[in-house]
Write an enzyme that holds these catalytic residues in place. Structure first.
Site, PDB file in Angstrom:
ATOM      1  CG  HIS A 100      -2.105   0.925   0.678  1.00  0.00           C
ATOM      2  ND1 HIS A 100      -3.703   0.400   1.538  1.00  0.00           N
ATOM      3  CD2 HIS A 100      -2.434   1.682  -0.398  1.00  0.00           C
ATOM      4  CE1 HIS A 100      -4.638   0.792   1.048  1.00  0.00           C
ATOM      5  NE2 HIS A 100      -3.660   1.883  -0.002  1.00  0.00           N
ATOM      6  CG  ASP A 127      -6.298  -0.939   4.641  1.00  0.00           C
ATOM      7  OD1 ASP A 127      -6.063  -1.540   5.118  1.00  0.00           O
ATOM      8  OD2 ASP A 127      -5.208  -0.452   3.524  1.00  0.00           O
ATOM      9  CG  HIS A 129      -4.066  -3.080   8.249  1.00  0.00           C
ATOM     10  ND1 HIS A 129      -4.217  -4.470   7.512  1.00  0.00           N
ATOM     11  CD2 HIS A 129      -3.624  -4.170   9.332  1.00  0.00           C
ATOM     12  CE1 HIS A 129      -3.666  -4.958   7.888  1.00  0.00           C
ATOM     13  NE2 HIS A 129      -3.356  -4.968   9.393  1.00  0.00           N
ATOM     14  CG  ASP A 131      -2.424   1.856   5.311  1.00  0.00           C
ATOM     15  OD1 ASP A 131      -2.158   0.802   6.081  1.00  0.00           O
ATOM     16  OD2 ASP A 131      -2.441   1.101   4.208  1.00  0.00           O
ATOM     17  CG  HIS A 144       2.821  -2.091   4.394  1.00  0.00           C
ATOM     18  ND1 HIS A 144       2.398  -2.903   4.156  1.00  0.00           N
ATOM     19  CD2 HIS A 144       3.299  -2.039   5.801  1.00  0.00           C
ATOM     20  CE1 HIS A 144       1.938  -3.528   5.351  1.00  0.00           C
ATOM     21  NE2 HIS A 144       3.026  -3.170   6.311  1.00  0.00           N
ATOM     22  CG  ASP A 231      -4.601  -3.331   1.541  1.00  0.00           C
ATOM     23  OD1 ASP A 231      -4.952  -4.536   1.734  1.00  0.00           O
ATOM     24  OD2 ASP A 231      -3.634  -2.986   2.714  1.00  0.00           O
ATOM     25  CG  ASP A 233      -5.702  -5.942   4.352  1.00  0.00           C
ATOM     26  OD1 ASP A 233      -6.089  -5.147   4.926  1.00  0.00           O
ATOM     27  OD2 ASP A 233      -4.140  -5.621   4.145  1.00  0.00           O
ATOM     28  CD  GLU A 276       0.003  -4.227   1.114  1.00  0.00           C
ATOM     29  OE1 GLU A 276       0.470  -5.696   0.970  1.00  0.00           O
ATOM     30  OE2 GLU A 276       0.262  -3.588   2.001  1.00  0.00           O
TER      31      GLU A 276
END
Length: 304
Positions: A100, A127, A129, A131, A144, A231, A233, A276
């Site tokens: 990312h 995402d 996360h 980030d 990232h 992302d 994930d 990712e």
């Protein structure tokens, strides 16, 4: 009617993360018939191939110590130029990651293009996360985990300065969707950031449609276009196992598609990136195929 065009840009970079393998993401997505699936929707795909990114094993120890920042800066500068050029050629950039950290380059290029037209951009960031670590808050130092803070103007000056100094997007035009795991100090950074974030709990409680209505409102308020930073994930590992940092309890298959269908409905999506994807952890190409399906939804594929 003129054929709509997209420009595919591969960025095989996994230097921003500890887990290796995301550098193979662009190839996996292409192999999953990206070109064909885009063409079916009436778009002309132009693929410039992959940007040059050094392989981790070829780099000196000094590069490891600085978490490969020089190499990430170089790749993101190249990406910024390519994204700007694609938009200038009236093509929708579709950037394939990579980890990312490449969002720094993509968003900087989109922001510069629209700043030159005296317009702001909205950002929808999906995402697991947030980030939004900074060099001071990050437990790992991995870049990232920092790109959202960087495009908001906080972080390493050489990364913040790509495509022009300062923030690339206003916090009030950023919607962060699907978060479910944050570092300790990162929570306070997120609370102070001024962006609109939607945790998985809020999605559970309110439903994806209501959340996306709010997210689209945030990203379109006083802006000329939307950039999508996705992302993989953000999706639950049951549907998308092929990622570097899986976190259970994510978006379902249909929630992910609904999000992109609603963004497509705005008619304001100017650019997108999918990051990712890690073929090393994928099961029978499942996640790469899902990524291509998500690109189709973002480009306006409808059920009927």
């Amino acid at each position: 009617m003129a054929t709509k065009s997209v420009q595919i840009i591969g960025v095989p970079l996994d230097l921003g993360a500890n887990m290796r393998g995301a550098n193979m993401g662009p190839s996996a997505i292409r192999i999953a018939e990206l070109h064909q699936k885009i063409s079916v929707l009436g778009y002309q795909p132009y693929d410039i191939g992959d940007l040059p990114v050094p392989v981790r094993d070829t780099l000196p120890a000094a590069a490891t110590q600085e978490r490969y920042r020089s190499q990430i800066v170089s790749a993101c500068r190249d990406l910024e130029q390519e994204v700007h050029a694609a938009l200038s050629a009236d093509r929708i950039p579709i950037v394939l990651g990579g980890d990312h950290s490449i969002a720094i380059g993509t968003i900087s290029g989109v922001s510069r293009y629209f700043r030159e037209k005296h317009q702001q951009i909205g950002l929808i960031w999906i995402d697991a996360h947030a980030d939004c670590n900074t060099p001071d808050s990050s437990p790992s130092g991995n870049i990232h985990g920092m790109p959202l803070s960087i495009v908001l103007g906080q972080g390493y000056p050489d990364l913040v300065g790509i495509g022009g100094q300062g923030a690339k997007v206003r916090p009030e035009n950023v919607a962060l969707i699907g978060i479910r795991t944050l570092d300790g100090a990162e929570k306070e950074i997120l609370r102070r950031s001024g962006i609109r974030y939607f945790t998985m709990r809020e999605i559970d409680e309110r439903g994806m449609h209501a959340v996306m209505k709010d997210a689209v409102a945030v990203a379109t308020r006083g802006t000329g276009a939307i950039h999508l930073s996705f992302d993989i994930d953000g999706i639950d590992p049951a549907s998308a196992p092929g990622v570097s940092t899986p976190v259970t309890g994510g978006l379902s298959y249909r929630e992910a598609h609904l999000a992109l269908e609603m963004i497509a409905d705005t008619g304001m999506l100017a650019s997108m990136e999918f990051v990712e994807l890690n073929p090393m952890t994928d099961h029978a190409h499942k996640t790469a195929q899902l990524t291509v399906e998500l690109v189709q939804s973002a480009l306006g594929k409808a059920i009927v």
